[in-house]
Write an enzyme that holds these catalytic residues in place. Structure first.
Site: not given
Ligand code: GUN
Length: 286
Positions: A119, A52, A96
């Site tokens: 998100d 990311k 995350q």
């Molecule tokens: N863990 C796995 N995929 C994601 C995601 O798209 N967002 C977040 N915040 N955590 C994750």
């Protein structure tokens, strides 16, 4: 079998973002900023967060990763989030997942300002999604819809199975597919006889998080398979669905690969959401 690669779809989104950002730059606007909170040392999470960050750098967003120890308390994380909520430089906040077991993830997510919830995981934003007032949509489900559109896969009237009911993938994906006029069935860990029912579906989206729990030969002839799984194995990253197309080469029509499929879309849509929220913040500041 057609391999539904994520790269060209992600590239399309990135190109759209870049052209928008070149306008921002020409007008001297502050570029988007994403703050990511990573708690603990989950190796998969560390890799996702790194990807990311790399994408932020590639597109010219500024970003920071706030790394916290496994033992960090819920209220310590919430305090950090409250500071980010108030920081006018921060456009998006991402915690995350998964969080360590001693932390109530819902409490943490609810402390994110909905206007910075990239998100789309807060109650407010999930509620907006269900009432068709969403400004942003959850990254992985909206990335999957982008893939269907890019590859010209018709959803209207199709029988689609979504396997997995998480709040981050399965449940919002169900909603987005309904909005595309598909007939959607949800299966989950308590569903009985899933395997016997698989052959009823034109499209199957598998978001379970267990390596190789299904195989291509189990699906309906000419089915389209979307594999959201990202499971670590001695052979590297593998999906939830085993590619056994060597033994039954013409069974399914198309499938997303792992890696190189849906995962790329999650990141692309995260960038798009960050840009969308940043644009709102710039407007609000006028
Ligand atoms: N863990 C796995 N995929 C994601 C995601 O798209 N967002 C977040 N915040 N955590 C994750």
């Amino acid at each position: 079998m057609i391999v539904l690669k994520g790269a060209p779809v992600s590239q399309k989104i990135q190109t759209e973002i870049e052209s928008e950002l070149s306008l921002w730059k020409s007008q001297g606007m502050q570029l988007p900023h994403l703050s990511v909170i990573l708690v603990g040392t989950n190796p998969a999470s560390e890799i996702y967060v790194k990807r990311k960050q790399e994408m932020c750098k590639k597109l010219g967003f500024s970003s920071e990763v706030i790394k916290l120890g496994e033992e960090t308390t819920e209220s310590e994380i919430q305090k950090i989030i409250l500071n980010l909520n108030q920081n006018l430089k921060v456009d998006g906040i991402l915690v995350q997942l998964p969080l360590p077991n001693h932390i109530n993830a819902r409490n943490v997510l609810e402390s994110i300002d909905a206007g910075k919830d990239v998100d789309c995981l807060t109650e407010k934003n999930l509620g907006k999604l269900l009432t068709d007032r969403a400004i942003i949509k959850p990254c992985t489900p909206s990335g999957i819809i982008e893939m269907f559109k890019f590859y010209g896969i018709e959803l209207r009237g199709k029988n689609i199975a979504v396997i997995g009911r998480s709040l981050i993938v399965g449940t919002p994906l169900m909603h987005l597919l309904l909005k595309e006029n598909a007939s959607v069935s949800i299966f989950h860990s308590k569903s009985e006889n899933i395997s016997q029912q698989l052959k009823n579906f034109d499209i199957v989206c598998v978001a379970v998080g267990k390596a190789n729990i299904f195989k291509y030969s189990e699906f309906k002839k000419d089915a389209v398979i979307i594999d959201v799984g990202m499971n670590r194995s001695p052979d590297g990253l593998i999906g939830d669905v085993l590619n056994d197309s060597d033994s039954t080469p013409n069974q399914i029509k198309a499938a997303t690969p792992v890696p190189g499929g849906v995962g790329l879309m999650t990141i692309a849509m995260l960038m798009k959401n960050t840009l969308t929220l940043a644009a709102l913040h710039r407007k609000q500041a006028l």
